[in-house]
Scaffold this motif. Structure first.
Motif, mmCIF file in Angstrom:
data_model
loop_
_atom_site.group_PDB
_atom_site.id
_atom_site.type_symbol
_atom_site.label_atom_id
_atom_site.label_comp_id
_atom_site.label_asym_id
_atom_site.label_seq_id
_atom_site.Cartn_x
_atom_site.Cartn_y
_atom_site.Cartn_z
ATOM 1 N N LYS A 1 -13.831 1.325 3.674
ATOM 2 C CA LYS A 1 -13.380 -0.287 4.076
ATOM 3 C C LYS A 1 -12.275 -0.889 3.432
ATOM 4 N N LEU A 2 -11.848 -0.229 2.304
ATOM 5 C CA LEU A 2 -10.880 -0.646 1.351
ATOM 6 C C LEU A 2 -9.382 -0.184 1.924
ATOM 7 N N LYS A 3 -9.513 0.908 2.560
ATOM 8 C CA LYS A 3 -8.383 1.272 3.252
ATOM 9 C C LYS A 3 -7.201 0.434 3.820
ATOM 10 N N GLU A 4 -7.756 -0.502 4.825
ATOM 11 C CA GLU A 4 -6.746 -1.413 5.107
ATOM 12 C C GLU A 4 -6.414 -2.466 4.303
ATOM 13 N N LEU A 5 -7.284 -2.735 3.368
ATOM 14 C CA LEU A 5 -6.813 -3.865 2.385
ATOM 15 C C LEU A 5 -5.676 -3.225 1.418
ATOM 16 N N ALA A 6 -5.927 -2.124 1.063
ATOM 17 C CA ALA A 6 -4.834 -1.035 0.341
ATOM 18 C C ALA A 6 -3.602 -1.239 0.852
ATOM 19 N N ARG A 7 -3.414 -0.961 2.391
ATOM 20 C CA ARG A 7 -2.347 -0.985 3.083
ATOM 21 C C ARG A 7 -1.570 -2.645 2.907
ATOM 22 N N GLN A 8 -2.431 -3.523 3.245
ATOM 23 C CA GLN A 8 -1.806 -4.935 3.092
ATOM 24 C C GLN A 8 -1.519 -5.138 1.646
ATOM 25 N N LEU A 9 -1.951 -4.641 0.585
ATOM 26 C CA LEU A 9 -1.646 -4.934 -0.754
ATOM 27 C C LEU A 9 -0.175 -4.285 -0.953
ATOM 28 N N ARG A 10 -0.100 -2.979 -0.401
ATOM 29 C CA ARG A 10 1.412 -2.519 -0.479
ATOM 30 C C ARG A 10 2.326 -2.998 0.194
ATOM 31 N N ARG A 11 1.842 -3.660 1.342
ATOM 32 C CA ARG A 11 3.054 -4.534 2.170
ATOM 33 C C ARG A 11 3.321 -5.872 1.368
ATOM 34 N N ASN A 12 2.446 -6.295 0.526
ATOM 35 C CA ASN A 12 2.522 -7.596 -0.014
ATOM 36 C C ASN A 12 2.354 -7.598 -1.590
ATOM 37 N N ALA A 13 3.181 -6.406 -2.217
ATOM 38 C CA ALA A 13 3.273 -6.536 -3.455
ATOM 39 C C ALA A 13 3.856 -7.373 -4.373
ATOM 40 N N THR A 14 3.535 -7.517 -5.479
ATOM 41 C CA THR A 14 4.165 -8.587 -6.277
ATOM 42 C C THR A 14 5.321 -8.087 -6.859
ATOM 43 N N LYS A 15 6.233 -9.032 -7.283
ATOM 44 C CA LYS A 15 7.556 -8.549 -7.896
ATOM 45 C C LYS A 15 7.360 -7.713 -8.983
ATOM 46 N N SER A 16 6.504 -7.895 -9.896
ATOM 47 C CA SER A 16 6.227 -7.043 -11.071
ATOM 48 C C SER A 16 5.761 -5.655 -10.585
ATOM 49 N N GLU A 17 4.861 -5.692 -9.470
ATOM 50 C CA GLU A 17 4.428 -4.362 -9.079
ATOM 51 C C GLU A 17 5.743 -3.448 -8.371
ATOM 52 N N VAL A 18 6.552 -4.272 -7.928
ATOM 53 C CA VAL A 18 7.720 -3.618 -7.049
ATOM 54 C C VAL A 18 8.685 -3.071 -8.021
ATOM 55 N N LEU A 19 8.938 -3.865 -9.252
ATOM 56 C CA LEU A 19 9.743 -3.409 -10.338
ATOM 57 C C LEU A 19 9.020 -2.186 -11.063
ATOM 58 N N LEU A 20 7.990 -2.064 -11.468
ATOM 59 C CA LEU A 20 7.214 -0.970 -11.922
ATOM 60 C C LEU A 20 7.111 0.229 -10.963
ATOM 61 N N TRP A 21 6.891 0.195 -9.710
ATOM 62 C CA TRP A 21 6.874 1.168 -8.678
ATOM 63 C C TRP A 21 8.200 1.754 -8.664
ATOM 64 N N GLN A 22 9.342 1.330 -8.750
ATOM 65 C CA GLN A 22 10.551 1.643 -8.725
ATOM 66 C C GLN A 22 10.744 2.852 -9.862
ATOM 67 N N LYS A 23 10.070 2.683 -10.954
ATOM 68 C CA LYS A 23 10.127 3.696 -11.929
ATOM 69 C C LYS A 23 9.059 4.919 -11.771
ATOM 70 N N LEU A 24 8.139 4.535 -11.190
ATOM 71 C CA LEU A 24 6.680 5.399 -11.094
ATOM 72 C C LEU A 24 7.008 6.255 -9.932
ATOM 73 N N LYS A 25 7.362 6.056 -8.855
ATOM 74 C CA LYS A 25 7.691 6.776 -7.356
ATOM 75 C C LYS A 25 8.414 7.890 -7.592
ATOM 76 N N THR A 26 8.276 8.851 -6.689
ATOM 77 C CA THR A 26 9.046 10.215 -6.876
ATOM 78 C C THR A 26 9.189 10.830 -7.914
ATOM 79 N N ASN A 27 8.024 10.914 -8.613
ATOM 80 C CA ASN A 27 7.675 11.774 -9.842
ATOM 81 C C ASN A 27 8.873 11.597 -10.995
ATOM 82 N N GLN A 28 9.023 10.327 -11.054
ATOM 83 C CA GLN A 28 10.062 9.827 -12.200
ATOM 84 C C GLN A 28 9.713 10.046 -13.418
#
Length: 132
Positions: free
Chosen positions: A8-35
């Motif tokens: 039941k959490l799968k759709e909520l997780a999708r929504q959270l990905r679409r509505n990430a906070t600015k700090s999450e976006v900033l950190l994600w830029q450093k974590l994604k693609t095996n960086q």
């Protein structure tokens, strides 16, 4: 390690990905693609009855970015319960504040890298993290 979660959490997780906070976006830029030392992280990952901001299955590491609302006692208490449950599942949790991500990203990344170095030095066993 197989990470089970409430479907039941799968759709909520999708929504959270679409509505990430600015700090999450900033950190994600450093974590994604095996960086970070070649490790694969996922965003808004359902685990058990929770969703963690970032997760690396191989490291058994969850990373949480906490905004100002986490300073409210009730929210903080829920964070403690969540962290304890994840620890019971063999998952370590690193928590950072929005302020740390915005103003001290270098040390946030260094802390994550230190965790990885200790993990690898301990024979791929999660290093002990002090309780929340």
């Amino acid at each position: 390690m197989i990470v089970k979660y409430n479907p039941k959490l799968k759709e909520l997780a999708r929504q959270l990905r679409r509505n990430a906070t600015k700090s999450e976006v900033l950190l994600w830029q450093k974590l994604k693609t095996n960086q970070i030392l070649g490790y694969d992280f996922h965003r808004q990952k359902p685990i058990d009855e929770y969703i963690v901001d970032f997760f690396c299955n191989k490291l058994r590491l969850a990373i949480e970015v906490d905004g100002y609302s986490h300073e409210i006692l009730e929210v903080w208490e829920n964070d403690v319960i969540k962290t304890r449950r994840l620890n019971e599942l063999g998952i370590c949790v690193l928590r950072f504040s929005d302020d740390q991500v915005f103003n001290d990203l270098e040390n946030v990344l260094r802390t994550i890298e230190d965790y990885i170095v200790n993990y690898e030095a301990n024979g791929n066993t999660p290093p002990s993290i002090p309780p929340f």
